[in-house]
Design an enzyme around this catalytic site. Structure first.
Site, mmCIF file in Angstrom:
data_model
loop_
_atom_site.group_PDB
_atom_site.id
_atom_site.type_symbol
_atom_site.label_atom_id
_atom_site.label_comp_id
_atom_site.label_asym_id
_atom_site.label_seq_id
_atom_site.Cartn_x
_atom_site.Cartn_y
_atom_site.Cartn_z
ATOM 1 N N GLN A 1 5.063 1.542 14.466
ATOM 2 C CA GLN A 1 5.620 2.524 13.533
ATOM 3 C C GLN A 1 5.537 3.932 14.103
ATOM 4 O O GLN A 1 4.582 4.260 14.806
ATOM 5 C CB GLN A 1 4.845 2.503 12.210
ATOM 6 N N HIS B 1 2.185 9.601 3.080
ATOM 7 C CA HIS B 1 2.494 8.601 4.111
ATOM 8 C C HIS B 1 3.967 8.786 4.476
ATOM 9 O O HIS B 1 4.818 8.791 3.584
ATOM 10 C CB HIS B 1 2.311 7.184 3.582
ATOM 11 N N CYS C 1 -2.775 3.659 7.717
ATOM 12 C CA CYS C 1 -3.291 4.698 6.819
ATOM 13 C C CYS C 1 -4.813 4.709 6.668
ATOM 14 O O CYS C 1 -5.426 5.793 6.742
ATOM 15 C CB CYS C 1 -2.592 4.639 5.474
ATOM 16 N N LYS D 1 7.555 6.474 -3.789
ATOM 17 C CA LYS D 1 8.055 6.828 -2.462
ATOM 18 C C LYS D 1 9.521 7.224 -2.506
ATOM 19 O O LYS D 1 10.297 6.725 -3.327
ATOM 20 C CB LYS D 1 7.851 5.674 -1.481
ATOM 21 N N ARG E 1 1.799 -7.962 10.863
ATOM 22 C CA ARG E 1 1.934 -8.512 9.511
ATOM 23 C C ARG E 1 2.381 -9.968 9.618
ATOM 24 O O ARG E 1 3.310 -10.288 10.360
ATOM 25 C CB ARG E 1 2.932 -7.701 8.676
ATOM 26 N N ASP F 1 4.428 6.534 12.673
ATOM 27 C CA ASP F 1 3.694 6.693 11.422
ATOM 28 C C ASP F 1 2.941 8.021 11.397
ATOM 29 O O ASP F 1 2.397 8.447 12.415
ATOM 30 C CB ASP F 1 2.691 5.536 11.289
ATOM 31 N N HIS G 1 0.474 10.703 8.586
ATOM 32 C CA HIS G 1 -0.118 10.973 7.278
ATOM 33 C C HIS G 1 -0.460 12.449 7.192
ATOM 34 O O HIS G 1 -1.117 12.996 8.083
ATOM 35 C CB HIS G 1 -1.353 10.096 7.058
#
Length: 664
Positions: A402, A536, A355, A490, A384, A404, A406
């Protein structure tokens, strides 16, 4: 007198010392027998604990399955600890919580670690304790008295725990049985009224492992005994059947049989993808790209390593640093937990999420309100630093990718964008055969942003799901207080797989915090600067975990469009080798991932081998098939075979191998 309000709105006045059990008995003998606990002002409590003032009271029975299971599993853990200390004197007790499907307890054995050979004897002792129906009595102790008691009995772990609990916290003990032989454990509760309230045939001890005291590898190693516990024998049997089926579907086992991937110590927590496994990855990646292209996303790629100042500004450095892989140019002369102020060295970090990098792309150039919504998508590789003990095959790794994205949007676009995401997620999950539940995770205690920001964000997500028609019992709609991220509430998508397990996968978060912290803005219709709202979102969650879920959901029998090898042409006799190669070439030309098996082996051997590898289609050819231009098609999991012309077989396999988004 206390005024006790029941769920139907009626009020009863009772004297101090009255328990929920007394009120159940006053209502009727049936309820008195059925009531196992109570919710007092929303807090789950013992049925025998006296009421302390005016309160809202709801009596809990076994029909309230969630509460009943939590109580039963807590009791099983308590009974397990008592049984172990009876059988193995000198064993120290530590913690024993309930879990999603059972319970565990950590012990410090006197002589040797426990093994699975000890479990049958412990189970029998647990059943004896249940048969004795020992009352479980809650007592409040002073800190000094409780520490002295534990130290006297040699319970050093319990004494340490009691000493570390916050000053002013009520210290409670549960006493099992009566008199000098009563067994004690320090516990917040609640518990059922007695050990006999749990079913003696509805639990099973499952395994033993090592565990560090308080989860810290610097501390003593303990023996952890796991068990599963249910309300009745039928539930236990169903659970054990699910476990047996889950073992057959374990993605690590199937991943080896199908030659998909492996893990090894040289890259602990990261995956070595084999050609077969990476075919699945590429098929998913291509599928998702078509989906996001059609939905108006723009794909980007951002750096793996970024300056720690960026993570400090975003808030991740303070909230998430222990899970980040940090890379110093050289060790700076600053405190580990201090700000990034060194002039001669800097911290870098592998990104744990994408992000902040997407905000930096958004900030390139001036954005107008006409540019919004701006949907940035990335197959973003993240790292991570997950604890060693938490790593689990593809399901929990340290390096992952991911799907992912945004979405930067105006305030008036939020609900519409979330609705569009709900429709996209619904289509994708249904393409893979999943049903799902949607849950709204609300603000945690520790968070960034104002209450006004959180009020808006939570309302917008809730309204979007309502307008999409998904906030219903059919979709398992539920709100989860305190479970949001530190920067945003979320929506979560919880998938249900073929054997009834749930997996939290997709999410969309409505974030006003990060655009503020990273100074993202656009020029509004009024000519002034405004903050965008940042949504997100992810659908697979991570490719690694989603592939693991798919392998287990389908028990390795993936849809043909995802299968690494979609067909194998196998010969019965060597005379058919030339025809088999011709068949394979035509299948390959039609876009089918095909292999030839011309080995000098019996056909039954070949069938078994390719079945284990989960090849969906086996085309068997011999001398007759070569003469007639046909194939004998064996479909994985079915009995017998189907005789088809080669053209018919190609048409059938080509249709099955077409990804679902192209079929729509």
């Amino acid at each position: 007198m206390f005024r006790i309000t029941l769920p139907d709105g009626s009020v009863r006045e009772v004297a101090p010392g009255t328990t929920p059990a007394d009120i159940a008995a006053a209502i009727g003998p049936g309820l008195a027998k059925a009531a196992i606990a109570a919710r007092v002002d929303g807090e789950l409590r013992d049925i025998m604990r006296p009421l302390e003032g005016d309160a809202q009271l709801a009596l809990v029975t076994s029909k309230d399955e969630k509460d009943a299971l939590e109580l039963a599993r807590h009791d099983y853990a308590h009974i397990l600890a008592e049984a172990v200390q009876h059988l193995f004197p000198g064993t120290q007790i530590t913690f024993g919580p309930s879990t999603d499907d059972g319970f565990y307890y950590d012990f410090a054995p006197k002589d040797r670690p426990f093994t699975e050979e000890d479990l049958p004897a412990i189970e029998e002792e647990m059943r004896r304790i249940i048969a004795r129906d020992e009352p479980l009595i809650r007592e409040v102790w002073s800190r000094a008295d409780l520490i002295a008691r534990w130290e006297k009995e040699g319970e050093t772990f319990k004494a340490q725990w009691a000493a570390e609990l916050p000053e002013g916290e009520e210290l409670t003990v549960y006493r099992a049985g009566k008199g000098e032989d009563a067994w004690l454990d320090m516990c917040r509760g609640p518990h059922l009224a007695s050990t006999g309230k749990v079913a003696p045939d509805a639990f099973k001890l499952t395994r033993v492992s090592g565990a560090y005291w308080r989860g810290d590898q610097k501390n003593a190693m303990l023996s952890r005994i796991y068990g599963t516990g249910w309300l009745n024998k039928k539930q236990l049997a169903e659970h054990l059947t699910r476990l047996e089926e889950a073992a057959k579907r374990d993605h690590r086992k199937l991943g080896q049989e199908m030659d998909l991937f492996h893990l090894q110590a040289e890259a602990h927590g990261s995956v070595f993808w084999h050609p077969n496994g990476f075919v699945i990855w590429r098929a998913l990646e291509a599928y998702m790209r078509r989906a996001i292209d059609a939905a108006g996303y723009q794909e980007v790629k951002t750096p793996q390593v970024m300056d720690a100042r960026q993570w400090e500004q975003s808030g991740h450095w303070g909230k998430y640093r222990e899970n980040m892989f940090v890379i110093p140019d050289e060790v700076p002369n600053v405190e580990d937990e201090g700000p990034i102020v060194s002039n001669d060295a800097q911290w870098m970090a592998l990104k744990p999420m994408n992000c902040p990098a997407h905000v930096l792309i958004f900030r390139q150039g001036i954005k107008s309100y006409r540019d919004l919504p701006l949907r940035l998508y990335e197959n973003g590789c993240c790292h991570r630093n997950e604890p060693h003990g938490a790593l689990h095959g593809l399901m929990r790794v340290r390096q992952f990718t991911q799907d992912d994205a945004h979405i930067f949007c105006r305030e008036d676009q939020i609900v519409e964008e979330v609705q569009a995401f709900c429709r996209l997620a619904d289509r994708i999950y249904r393409d893979f055969g999943f049903t799902y539940a949607i849950k709204l995770a609300l603000r945690p205690d520790k968070r960034f942003g104002t209450d006004e920001m959180w009020d808006k964000a939570e309302t917008e997500l809730r309204d979007a799901v309502v307008r999409a028609g998904l906030a219903t019992e059919e979709y398992g709609w539920e709100e989860l207080p305190g479970e949001g991220a530190f920067y945003a509430p979320k929506l979560e998508w919880h998938l249900t797989d073929a054997i009834g397990r749930t997996w939290q996968v997709g999410t969309i978060q409505s974030d006003r915090v990060l655009p503020e912290r990273l100074d993202a803005s656009y020029v509004g219709e009024d000519g002034e600067r405004h903050r965008p709202v940042m949504l997100h979102r992810a659908i697979f969650g991570s490719y690694e975990r989603f592939i693991g879920i798919l392998v287990e959901h389908f028990a390795g029998k993936l849809p043909v469009w995802l299968a690494p090898t979609q067909a194998v042409v196998a010969t019965i006799v060597s005379d058919a080798d030339g025809y088999a190669q011709e068949v394979a070439a035509k299948l390959r030309a039609a876009g089918i991932r095909v292999e030839s098996d011309l080995r000098n082996e019996k056909i039954n051997y070949k069938v078994r081998e390719h079945s284990v590898a989960k090849v969906p289609n086996l085309l068997v050819v011999g001398k007759r098939e070569a003469e007639e231009g046909t194939v004998a098609l064996r479909v994985l999991g079915s009995q017998g075979q189907q005789m088809l012309t080669l053209d018919e077989a190609i048409a059938k396999l080509k249709a099955e191998a077409t990804p679902p988004d192209l079929v729509h």
